[in-house]
Design a protein around this motif. Structure first.
Motif, PDB file in Angstrom:
ATOM      1  N   GLU A   1       0.824  -1.202   0.000  1.00  0.00           N
ATOM      2  CA  GLU A   1       0.000   0.000   0.000  1.00  0.00           C
ATOM      3  C   GLU A   1       0.864   1.260   0.000  1.00  0.00           C
ATOM      4  OE1 GLU A   1      -1.889  -2.953   3.025  1.00  0.00           O
ATOM      5  OE2 GLU A   1       0.112  -2.185   2.525  1.00  0.00           O
ATOM      6  N   SER A   2       0.287   2.338  -0.506  1.00  0.00           N
ATOM      7  CA  SER A   2       0.930   3.642  -0.443  1.00  0.00           C
ATOM      8  C   SER A   2      -0.139   4.723  -0.514  1.00  0.00           C
ATOM      9  CB  SER A   2       1.933   3.816  -1.588  1.00  0.00           C
ATOM     10  OG  SER A   2       1.272   3.777  -2.834  1.00  0.00           O
ATOM     11  N   GLY A   3       0.262   5.957  -0.218  1.00  0.00           N
ATOM     12  CA  GLY A   3      -0.647   7.078  -0.375  1.00  0.00           C
ATOM     13  C   GLY A   3      -1.212   7.655   0.904  1.00  0.00           C
ATOM     14  N   GLY A   4      -0.904   7.041   2.028  1.00  0.00           N
ATOM     15  CA  GLY A   4      -1.403   7.574   3.287  1.00  0.00           C
ATOM     16  C   GLY A   4      -0.704   8.872   3.666  1.00  0.00           C
ATOM     17  N   GLY A   5      -1.211   9.509   4.724  1.00  0.00           N
ATOM     18  CA  GLY A   5      -0.607  10.740   5.182  1.00  0.00           C
ATOM     19  C   GLY A   5      -1.515  11.495   6.114  1.00  0.00           C
ATOM     20  N   LEU A   6      -1.150  12.729   6.376  1.00  0.00           N
ATOM     21  CA  LEU A   6      -1.923  13.618   7.235  1.00  0.00           C
ATOM     22  C   LEU A   6      -2.750  14.552   6.363  1.00  0.00           C
ATOM     23  CD1 LEU A   6      -2.561  14.940  10.006  1.00  0.00           C
ATOM     24  CD2 LEU A   6      -0.505  16.340   9.672  1.00  0.00           C
ATOM     25  N   VAL A   7      -4.026  14.645   6.656  1.00  0.00           N
ATOM     26  CA  VAL A   7      -4.920  15.493   5.879  1.00  0.00           C
ATOM     27  C   VAL A   7      -5.907  16.167   6.825  1.00  0.00           C
ATOM     28  CG1 VAL A   7      -6.526  13.598   5.401  1.00  0.00           C
ATOM     29  CG2 VAL A   7      -6.433  15.559   3.839  1.00  0.00           C
ATOM     30  N   GLN A   8      -6.346  17.357   6.471  1.00  0.00           N
ATOM     31  CA  GLN A   8      -7.316  18.069   7.294  1.00  0.00           C
ATOM     32  C   GLN A   8      -8.716  17.511   7.066  1.00  0.00           C
ATOM     33  OE1 GLN A   8      -6.929  22.258   6.411  1.00  0.00           O
ATOM     34  NE2 GLN A   8      -5.205  22.507   7.807  1.00  0.00           N
ATOM     35  N   PRO A   9      -9.589  17.671   8.038  1.00  0.00           N
ATOM     36  CA  PRO A   9     -10.989  17.257   7.841  1.00  0.00           C
ATOM     37  C   PRO A   9     -11.570  17.927   6.596  1.00  0.00           C
ATOM     38  CG  PRO A   9     -10.595  17.748  10.145  1.00  0.00           C
ATOM     39  CD  PRO A   9      -9.348  18.158   9.416  1.00  0.00           C
ATOM     40  N   GLY A  10     -12.302  17.137   5.823  1.00  0.00           N
ATOM     41  CA  GLY A  10     -12.850  17.616   4.564  1.00  0.00           C
ATOM     42  C   GLY A  10     -11.941  17.402   3.376  1.00  0.00           C
ATOM     43  N   GLY A  11     -10.720  17.006   3.630  1.00  0.00           N
ATOM     44  CA  GLY A  11      -9.757  16.800   2.564  1.00  0.00           C
ATOM     45  C   GLY A  11      -9.890  15.446   1.890  1.00  0.00           C
ATOM     46  N   SER A  12      -8.962  15.187   0.965  1.00  0.00           N
ATOM     47  CA  SER A  12      -8.995  13.957   0.176  1.00  0.00           C
ATOM     48  C   SER A  12      -7.628  13.288   0.155  1.00  0.00           C
ATOM     49  CB  SER A  12      -9.410  14.265  -1.273  1.00  0.00           C
ATOM     50  OG  SER A  12     -10.708  14.808  -1.335  1.00  0.00           O
ATOM     51  N   LEU A  13      -7.656  11.980  -0.010  1.00  0.00           N
ATOM     52  CA  LEU A  13      -6.460  11.185  -0.243  1.00  0.00           C
ATOM     53  C   LEU A  13      -6.810  10.059  -1.194  1.00  0.00           C
ATOM     54  CD1 LEU A  13      -4.795  10.615   3.276  1.00  0.00           C
ATOM     55  CD2 LEU A  13      -3.816  11.913   1.372  1.00  0.00           C
ATOM     56  N   ARG A  14      -5.819   9.596  -1.948  1.00  0.00           N
ATOM     57  CA  ARG A  14      -6.002   8.406  -2.754  1.00  0.00           C
ATOM     58  C   ARG A  14      -4.947   7.378  -2.355  1.00  0.00           C
ATOM     59  NH1 ARG A  14      -5.720   7.155  -9.251  1.00  0.00           N
ATOM     60  NH2 ARG A  14      -3.483   7.388  -8.882  1.00  0.00           N
ATOM     61  N   LEU A  15      -5.432   6.243  -1.901  1.00  0.00           N
ATOM     62  CA  LEU A  15      -4.552   5.137  -1.559  1.00  0.00           C
ATOM     63  C   LEU A  15      -4.392   4.222  -2.765  1.00  0.00           C
ATOM     64  CD1 LEU A  15      -5.926   4.151   1.971  1.00  0.00           C
ATOM     65  CD2 LEU A  15      -4.275   5.930   1.361  1.00  0.00           C
ATOM     66  N   SER A  16      -3.210   3.648  -2.880  1.00  0.00           N
ATOM     67  CA  SER A  16      -2.932   2.680  -3.936  1.00  0.00           C
ATOM     68  C   SER A  16      -2.409   1.391  -3.310  1.00  0.00           C
ATOM     69  CB  SER A  16      -1.890   3.222  -4.916  1.00  0.00           C
ATOM     70  OG  SER A  16      -2.321   4.411  -5.530  1.00  0.00           O
ATOM     71  N   CYS A  17      -2.660   0.307  -3.993  1.00  0.00           N
ATOM     72  CA  CYS A  17      -2.157  -0.997  -3.548  1.00  0.00           C
ATOM     73  C   CYS A  17      -1.720  -1.763  -4.793  1.00  0.00           C
ATOM     74  CB  CYS A  17      -3.231  -1.748  -2.795  1.00  0.00           C
ATOM     75  SG  CYS A  17      -2.857  -3.488  -2.475  1.00  0.00           S
ATOM     76  N   VAL A  18      -0.452  -2.093  -4.840  1.00  0.00           N
ATOM     77  CA  VAL A  18       0.094  -2.816  -5.988  1.00  0.00           C
ATOM     78  C   VAL A  18       0.359  -4.258  -5.610  1.00  0.00           C
ATOM     79  CG1 VAL A  18       1.964  -2.934  -7.657  1.00  0.00           C
ATOM     80  CG2 VAL A  18       1.148  -0.708  -6.869  1.00  0.00           C
ATOM     81  N   GLY A  19      -0.142  -5.165  -6.419  1.00  0.00           N
ATOM     82  CA  GLY A  19       0.088  -6.584  -6.203  1.00  0.00           C
ATOM     83  C   GLY A  19       1.159  -7.123  -7.127  1.00  0.00           C
ATOM     84  N   SER A  20       1.894  -8.106  -6.637  1.00  0.00           N
ATOM     85  CA  SER A  20       2.908  -8.753  -7.456  1.00  0.00           C
ATOM     86  C   SER A  20       3.068 -10.203  -7.023  1.00  0.00           C
ATOM     87  CB  SER A  20       4.254  -8.024  -7.354  1.00  0.00           C
ATOM     88  OG  SER A  20       4.726  -8.018  -6.019  1.00  0.00           O
ATOM     89  N   GLY A  21       3.533 -11.023  -7.960  1.00  0.00           N
ATOM     90  CA  GLY A  21       3.789 -12.419  -7.645  1.00  0.00           C
ATOM     91  C   GLY A  21       2.571 -13.316  -7.690  1.00  0.00           C
TER      92      GLY A  21
END
Length: 120
Positions: free
Chosen positions: A6-26
């Motif tokens: 997984e990637s894309g996490g972080g600190l964001v203010q209320p009302g904000g947006s984030l997009r998480l990604s998850c890459v699979g392999s194998g």
């Protein structure tokens, strides 16, 4: 070695947006159902959103509290599943985990998680 990261996490203010990604392999990503879970402080891990493989028509499901705010999607050509999170609230603060699931638990791969913190 099969894994999801997984990637894309972080600190964001209320009302904000984030997009998480998850890459699979194998493993053959396209035939797996993909889920996003989260575990908040002092809480049990819970299912947030899921998307089936194309075998089942890319069916999506959401936890009630995130409906209308979160969107799960996948790009099988990139072996990636996404979680677009909008209108974030403090109660969305958690570690978010990606899970690849073949045939309802016959084979499962978990990621290590990415932290999402919603705070002003």
């Amino acid at each position: 070695q099969a894994q999801v990261v997984e990637s894309g996490g972080g600190l964001v203010q209320p009302g904000g947006s984030l997009r998480l990604s998850c890459v699979g392999s194998g493993f053959t990503f396209s035939i797996y159902d993909m889920d996003w879970y989260r575990q908040g402080p002092g809480k049990q891990r819970e299912l947030v959103a899921s998307i089936s493989s194309d075998i089942d028509g890319y069916t999506t499901n959401y936890k009630d509290s995130v409906k209308g705010r979160f969107t799960i999607s996948r790009d099988d050509a990139k072996n990636t599943v996404y979680l677009q999170m909008n209108s974030l609230k403090s109660e969305d603060t958690a570690v978010y985990y990606c899970k690849a699931d073949l045939q309802a638990g016959r084979l499962v791969y978990w990621g290590r998680g990415t932290q999402v913190t919603v705070s002003s």
